[in-house]
Design a protein around this motif. Sequence first.
Motif, PDB file in Angstrom:
ATOM      1  N   THR A 223       8.470  -0.568  -8.871  1.00 41.86           N
ATOM      2  CA  THR A 223       8.847  -1.127  -7.473  1.00 41.86           C
ATOM      3  C   THR A 223       8.086  -2.380  -7.376  1.00 41.86           C
ATOM      4  O   THR A 223       8.615  -3.143  -6.803  1.00 41.86           O
ATOM      5  N   PHE A 224       6.962  -2.596  -7.826  1.00 38.11           N
ATOM      6  CA  PHE A 224       6.186  -3.695  -7.610  1.00 38.11           C
ATOM      7  C   PHE A 224       6.825  -4.997  -8.315  1.00 38.11           C
ATOM      8  O   PHE A 224       6.904  -5.968  -8.030  1.00 38.11           O
ATOM      9  N   ASN A 225       7.269  -4.849  -9.848  1.00 36.65           N
ATOM     10  CA  ASN A 225       7.788  -5.643 -10.442  1.00 36.65           C
ATOM     11  C   ASN A 225       9.173  -6.009  -9.860  1.00 36.65           C
ATOM     12  O   ASN A 225       9.659  -7.206  -9.943  1.00 36.65           O
ATOM     13  N   PHE A 226       9.872  -5.150  -9.354  1.00 31.66           N
ATOM     14  CA  PHE A 226      11.072  -5.508  -8.740  1.00 31.66           C
ATOM     15  C   PHE A 226      11.124  -6.449  -7.571  1.00 31.66           C
ATOM     16  O   PHE A 226      11.705  -7.136  -7.292  1.00 31.66           O
ATOM     17  N   VAL A 227       9.928  -5.953  -6.694  1.00 40.33           N
ATOM     18  CA  VAL A 227       9.656  -6.904  -5.366  1.00 40.33           C
ATOM     19  C   VAL A 227       9.129  -8.248  -5.864  1.00 40.33           C
ATOM     20  O   VAL A 227       9.608  -9.314  -5.237  1.00 40.33           O
TER      21      VAL A 227
ATOM     22  N   PRO B   9       1.772  -2.197   1.299  1.00 42.70           N
ATOM     23  CA  PRO B   9       3.248  -2.206   0.812  1.00 42.70           C
ATOM     24  C   PRO B   9       3.248  -2.382  -0.856  1.00 42.70           C
ATOM     25  O   PRO B   9       4.289  -1.610  -1.260  1.00 42.70           O
ATOM     26  N   TYR B  10       2.240  -2.954  -1.625  1.00 37.99           N
ATOM     27  CA  TYR B  10       2.407  -2.761  -2.798  1.00 37.99           C
ATOM     28  C   TYR B  10       1.942  -1.514  -3.452  1.00 37.99           C
ATOM     29  O   TYR B  10       1.852  -1.146  -4.791  1.00 37.99           O
ATOM     30  N   GLN B  11       1.336  -0.350  -2.487  1.00 34.42           N
ATOM     31  CA  GLN B  11       1.326   0.916  -3.025  1.00 34.42           C
ATOM     32  C   GLN B  11       2.409   1.653  -3.091  1.00 34.42           C
ATOM     33  O   GLN B  11       2.504   3.124  -3.438  1.00 34.42           O
ATOM     34  N   SER B  12       3.408   0.900  -2.737  1.00 39.25           N
ATOM     35  CA  SER B  12       4.879   1.905  -2.588  1.00 39.25           C
ATOM     36  C   SER B  12       5.510   2.377  -3.940  1.00 39.25           C
ATOM     37  O   SER B  12       5.151   1.717  -4.930  1.00 39.25           O
ATOM     38  N   LEU B  13       5.811   3.588  -4.016  1.00 37.01           N
ATOM     39  CA  LEU B  13       6.593   4.223  -5.255  1.00 37.01           C
ATOM     40  C   LEU B  13       7.628   4.092  -5.218  1.00 37.01           C
ATOM     41  O   LEU B  13       8.443   4.412  -6.522  1.00 37.01           O
ATOM     42  N   ASP B  14       8.519   3.519  -4.215  1.00 40.27           N
ATOM     43  CA  ASP B  14      10.132   3.003  -4.422  1.00 40.27           C
ATOM     44  C   ASP B  14      10.153   2.123  -3.330  1.00 40.27           C
ATOM     45  O   ASP B  14       9.543   1.929  -2.492  1.00 40.27           O
TER      46      ASP B  14
END
Length: 495
Positions: free
Chosen positions: A390-394, A288-293
Amino acid sequence: MFPTFDLDKFLHQLVYDENNPLLFNNGFFVYLFFIFIILYYLLRNNLTARTNLFCLTSLYFFYKASGYFVVLVIISAIADFLISNAIYKSKSLIKKKALLIFSITLNLGLLFYFKYSNFAIQILNDIFLFQVHPLNILLPVGISFYTFENISYTVDVYRGEFVPVKKFNEYLLFLSFFPKLVMGPIVRAKDFIPQITLPFHITKEDFANGFVLIVSGLFKKLIISDYITLNYVNYIFDAPERYSGLECLFAVYGYAVVIYCDFSGYSNIAIGIAQWLGFKIPPNFLYPYQSLDITDFWRRWHISLSNWLRDYLYIPLGGNRKGKLRQYLNLAATMLLGGLWHGASFNFIIWGGLHGIALSIHKLWHQATKKITNHWQKFGIYQFFSLLLTFNFVCFCWIFFKASSLTEAVTMINQICYHLNFSVWNRFWENYHSVIIMIAFGLGLHFIPARYNHRFTLGLQRIGLVGYAIIFLLLVLTYGYFKSSDQVLPIYLQF
């Protein structure tokens, strides 16, 4: 001298111990599973006997994990088995709807009573200045998971997508299947139940895949997640006002690794054990942390819950069929309820709300900039910054998920925003270098391409039993090195 046999101690091991619930990393589970797998193999050609054995083992496993709350699983299984068959047999649409509403009300009613009663009392006390005391209620382990499975079953029967089983033991096995009962994944009946009657057959590839899933799951949970939790994350989040912004920031990143390794690790173990027993359960996490959005993140994170919310909440609310504004409202409502599913707290509601808002903004942004976005997505620099954002928002949202109160979450954010000083890095590294290395190691493993995992599994099949033994021994030795005297219960055990 031979060691004496202590009957009382042995009998104590067989009953539920609230201080030591039965989980996959428990030594007692190894013995239970060993006995079960022998009996299961001996009964493999007798469908009724092996199904009953599976049900009894699953119920006993749940009893050892949660005590007498196992009765709730049995009651809910009986109720939904009878209701679903009544829905299927009924010729009246009104009666079908009434039975479906009764099933949903019954399941959500039990969930609300055990999980949200005190939260509702707290809200009423705050709004109307009541003085109602909280109820003395314990949360049954796994109730959020098997409640959703019950609801999906009756809804699928009502929609005509699935013919209900006629044998109660098959439905009980679907609901109580011990690898996934305590913490998921959330399994659909139409995917699981047809596998019950299939001949028991395990290939070398099945065994290798199961082994890799189990070992990697144990490694992620017992070594990476537990080490970061005990040595850093817990005490930073317990009192963020006592720590610098840098320490708080790394605690957030550390928790991102912790919750992924904890939950995906447990899911991997569940899926791996199921594969050893002849059942295929879809993956619950896909890097999941490879997500681009943020939309892609929810296609990769807790996939069984995401799909459930989509099929049984978002689409029935109207999905994207009733205009853009309605779509955004549906997304927000779905994620708010998804947050509430995780726990009776405003923090979880805020966490879900933030993700709902982000999903809506991403949909709006994608529609407005589709041509530009499609062009820039070809470039690595765009992908890098998309992944970083995306990672930092998560991670920011994880603050509300982890913090025990809204005040604690706000304090954590305040420390990061107003007390972040990189000049203390040398002292920070000196104090926490082992934890930082473990966080980086956990993230590094996460970004290993899937094709290498597949190659490793194929290589393991060629090495054979020697390879399995060496890898398992290395896991045991590594666990022995990092093991702490404090037990860290899985995060999703509380849901």
